[in-house]
Scaffold this active site. Structure first.
Site, PDB file in Angstrom:
ATOM      1  N   SER A  46       0.845  -1.201   0.000  1.00 55.03           N
ATOM      2  CA  SER A  46       0.000   0.000   0.000  1.00 55.03           C
ATOM      3  C   SER A  46       0.880   1.252   0.000  1.00 55.03           C
ATOM      4  CB  SER A  46      -0.944   0.011   1.213  1.00 55.03           C
ATOM      5  OG  SER A  46      -0.260  -0.352   2.391  1.00 55.03           O
ATOM      6  N   ASP A  84       6.102  -6.602   2.336  1.00 55.09           N
ATOM      7  CA  ASP A  84       5.213  -7.078   1.278  1.00 55.09           C
ATOM      8  C   ASP A  84       6.018  -7.285   0.000  1.00 55.09           C
ATOM      9  OD1 ASP A  84       2.592  -7.819   0.907  1.00 55.09           O
ATOM     10  OD2 ASP A  84       1.790  -5.786   1.095  1.00 55.09           O
ATOM     11  N   LYS A 114       5.448 -11.043   2.976  1.00 59.42           N
ATOM     12  CA  LYS A 114       4.037 -11.374   2.745  1.00 59.42           C
ATOM     13  C   LYS A 114       3.807 -11.443   1.248  1.00 59.42           C
ATOM     14  CE  LYS A 114       0.365  -8.325   3.259  1.00 59.42           C
ATOM     15  NZ  LYS A 114      -0.173  -8.299   1.870  1.00 59.42           N
ATOM     16  N   GLU A 116       0.507 -12.348  -1.770  1.00 58.61           N
ATOM     17  CA  GLU A 116      -0.930 -12.570  -1.972  1.00 58.61           C
ATOM     18  C   GLU A 116      -1.165 -13.871  -2.727  1.00 58.61           C
ATOM     19  OE1 GLU A 116      -2.642  -9.164  -3.981  1.00 58.61           O
ATOM     20  OE2 GLU A 116      -1.985  -7.786  -2.407  1.00 58.61           O
ATOM     21  N   GLU A 183      -8.442 -10.437   3.861  1.00 60.58           N
ATOM     22  CA  GLU A 183      -8.880  -9.081   3.500  1.00 60.58           C
ATOM     23  C   GLU A 183     -10.279  -9.091   2.874  1.00 60.58           C
ATOM     24  OE1 GLU A 183      -6.065  -6.541   1.492  1.00 60.58           O
ATOM     25  OE2 GLU A 183      -7.569  -4.971   1.221  1.00 60.58           O
TER      26      GLU A 183
HETATM   27  O1  KIV Z   1      -0.370  -3.467   1.603  1.00 59.56           O
HETATM   28  C1  KIV Z   1      -1.043  -3.464   2.645  1.00 59.56           C
HETATM   29  O2  KIV Z   1      -1.131  -2.457   3.350  1.00 59.56           O
HETATM   30  C2  KIV Z   1      -1.740  -4.690   3.011  1.00 59.56           C
HETATM   31  C3  KIV Z   1      -2.635  -4.649   4.203  1.00 59.56           C
HETATM   32  C4  KIV Z   1      -3.804  -3.804   3.957  1.00 59.56           C
HETATM   33  C5  KIV Z   1      -3.008  -5.992   4.669  1.00 59.56           C
HETATM   34  O3  KIV Z   1      -1.606  -5.678   2.354  1.00 59.56           O
END
Ligand code: KIV
Length: 256
Positions: A46, A84, A114, A116, A183
């Site tokens: 994000s 991420d 992380k 997806e 989510e």
């Molecule tokens: O990128 C992000 O902020 C996320 C969260 C909203 C879980 O993946």
């Protein structure tokens, strides 16, 4: 204060109350979350919107993610930092997945990554875990697939899609992930997944029954001009507060 471990996060599965996690993208906010005792900080993709001003999470690159991951890890003493993996840094192959996760950990200083996806990324998760890289999964609404899903919609509303999300969550668990983000799925489905799998679930827009919750830092502090999503409680309006401070500063300078 001791550094939070993956085992500490796994232990939240048996905690009587849910645990709170947040995103961060810079040194100062990471220091604040760390001081508050937030056990897990996600350097979310994000950052694509909050830091770099893109419209979606699709454009953010590995280099752009690496910069924010480095800034956050420099500010943290205690929290576990999860980086991420940006769009197309893991989808092409298992080799690319390991190489890019390795960069986020070795150069960025992240403690875990992380990504997806469910069944279709199971081999990527297994390979990461085998290489010693802890993985947080993410199913339900997957913003990196926004072009395929034609927008940000609640997922798992039909029996068929709910069954697929449950299968995906089980695939993430059996691939060795230490936790999973759920989510924007219905609360009943989040409850079912939370009761079914043995790793902690971390919800966002998925009701109150997950083992933990996550929100975007900028949304809860009201730092952006845009209205936060419905599921994000806004605790402050820092956009207006900071705008007022800057205006007062300007007035003072012009007066002197
Ligand atoms: O990128 C992000 O902020 C996320 C969260 C909203 C879980 O993946």
């Amino acid at each position: 204060m001791k550094k939070t471990t993956i085992q500490n996060i796994k232990d939240f599965k048996n905690s009587p109350s849910p645990f709170a996690t947040l995103t961060a993208y810079d040194f100062c906010s990471a220091q604040i979350l760390d001081a508050a005792g937030i056990p897990l900080i996600l350097v979310g993709d994000s950052a694509s919107m909050t830091i770099y001003g893109y419209d979606t999470t699709v454009p953010v690159s590995m280099n752009e993610m690496l910069l924010v991951v480095k800034a956050v890890t420099r500010g943290v003493k205690q929290s576990l930092v999860v980086a991420d993996m940006p769009f197309l840094s893991y989808q092409p192959s298992v080799e690319e997945t390991i190489k890019n996760a390795g960069i986020l950990m070795k150069e960025g200083g992240a403690n875990a990554v992380k990504l997806e996806g469910g069944q279709h990324v199971a081999s990527n998760i297994k390979a990461l875990v085998k290489a010693g890289i802890p993985v947080l999964g993410h199913v339900g609404l997957m913003p990196q697939s926004v072009n395929q899903t034609s927008g940000y919609k609640i997922q798992g509303k039909t029996d068929e899609s709910a069954a697929q999300i449950l299968k995906d969550a089980k695939a993430v668990e059996s691939s060795g992930a230490f936790g999973i983000v759920l989510e924007c799925i219905p609360e009943a489905l989040a409850t079912q997944i939370t009761k079914t799998i043995s790793i902690p679930t971390i919800g966002i827009g998925s009701g109150d029954t997950c083992d933990g919750q996550i929100q975007v830092f900028h949304d809860i502090i009201g730092l952006t001009k845009n209205k936060p999503p419905k599921h994000a409680k806004q605790y402050a309006d820092l956009y207006t507060t900071i705008l007022n401070v800057v205006n007062k500063y300007q007035i003072d300078i012009k007066k002197s």
